[in-house]
Scaffold this active site. Sequence first.
Site, PDB file in Angstrom:
ATOM      1  N   ASP A   1       0.703  -1.119  -0.033  1.00  0.00           N
ATOM      2  CA  ASP A   1      -0.020   0.028   0.023  1.00  0.00           C
ATOM      3  C   ASP A   1       0.727   1.282  -0.082  1.00  0.00           C
ATOM      4  OD1 ASP A   1      -2.221  -1.688   0.109  1.00  0.00           O
ATOM      5  OD2 ASP A   1      -2.540  -1.389   2.171  1.00  0.00           O
TER       6      ASP A   1
ATOM      7  N   TYR B   1      -5.954  -6.836  14.136  1.00  0.00           N
ATOM      8  CA  TYR B   1      -4.704  -7.735  13.706  1.00  0.00           C
ATOM      9  C   TYR B   1      -4.978  -9.119  14.364  1.00  0.00           C
ATOM     10  CZ  TYR B   1      -2.755  -4.077  11.151  1.00  0.00           C
ATOM     11  OH  TYR B   1      -2.537  -3.118  10.255  1.00  0.00           O
TER      12      TYR B   1
ATOM     13  N   LYS C   1     -11.917  -4.105  -4.912  1.00  0.00           N
ATOM     14  CA  LYS C   1     -13.037  -4.264  -4.228  1.00  0.00           C
ATOM     15  C   LYS C   1     -14.251  -3.612  -4.915  1.00  0.00           C
ATOM     16  CE  LYS C   1     -11.165  -4.169   0.588  1.00  0.00           C
ATOM     17  NZ  LYS C   1      -9.861  -3.960   0.322  1.00  0.00           N
ATOM     18  N   PHE C   2     -14.581  -4.217  -6.054  1.00  0.00           N
ATOM     19  CA  PHE C   2     -15.511  -3.747  -7.008  1.00  0.00           C
ATOM     20  C   PHE C   2     -16.877  -4.154  -6.298  1.00  0.00           C
ATOM     21  CE2 PHE C   2     -12.464  -5.443 -10.234  1.00  0.00           C
ATOM     22  CZ  PHE C   2     -12.282  -4.436 -11.133  1.00  0.00           C
TER      23      PHE C   2
ATOM     24  N   ASP D   1      -6.305  -5.160  -5.392  1.00  0.00           N
ATOM     25  CA  ASP D   1      -7.437  -5.043  -4.436  1.00  0.00           C
ATOM     26  C   ASP D   1      -8.343  -4.000  -4.880  1.00  0.00           C
ATOM     27  OD1 ASP D   1      -8.745  -5.291  -1.910  1.00  0.00           O
ATOM     28  OD2 ASP D   1      -6.954  -4.822  -0.632  1.00  0.00           O
TER      29      ASP D   1
END
Length: 255
Positions: free
Chosen positions: A34, A207, A89-90, A87
């Site tokens: 990211d 996490y 995320k449609f 990633d």
Amino acid sequence: MKYSERAKQCVNPTAQRLLNLMDEKQTNLAVAADVTKKFELLKIADTLGPEICILKTHIDIVEDFDKELIDELQNLSEQHNFLFFEDRKFADIGNTVKHQYRDGIYHISDWAHIVNAHTVPGPGIIDGLKEVGLPKGRGLLLLAEMSSAGTLAKESYTKETLKMAQENKDFVIGFITMRQLLDDPCFINLTPGVKLAVGSDSLGQQYNTPEEVIYEQKSDIIIVGRGIYQSDDPLAEAKKYREAGWQAYQKRITT
Ligand code: 6AU
């Protein structure tokens, strides 16, 4: 069952390739890269490539994106043998996601072996993505659960998502999930929200450890972002996660 044994039962070529690659390379680690600059993304792909089965991208956060970035990433994926998971995320109707997947600046379907989608629009989203991705042998992950606090992806939403996956086994290769949800060797479970110590961030991320995710919750792949790329020595840290994820898998298949 070993990942490579499961591969034999899958119809989707990306699922087969991923499961075989994981056993060959002995890694169930996906890195979430990211980062917002090309050079950072390329550095992660080159340095951590030998440790991972998947490089997970958010290509739309890269400020200096250009076509050359994709060419260079593709060279690194061949050199180090990992797959791309964009990633994205449609989350729209079938006709719109078809364009978002195939067209625009990123031409995601040309290079991403795997993408993911929310199921909130209903099965039309899978139909739209499938029209583009299936002829290219790509695979889709459905977000069945999320790692963030207060997520609405639970209970009947999760159950309906599983149903949609079972009705599209040619294209849906698995889930973003916190645990194994179906006892079906063809669905690959990928879990984000992983660090070597349990905890959370200030924006709702939660996490769990590799051992908890792979051994206790029977997931297949750990997705690790900041735990690796924000450390002082990302390569050393990636090796630790790889080792922890692999040991948990070995323990699971032998007990
Ligand atoms: O390890 P982190 O917290 O730095 O990064 C986790 C990565 C991020 C998220 O966009 C993604 O995993 N993610 C996803 C995915 C992969 O779909 C779903 C989710 O529920 N939680 C989550 O963190 O790139």
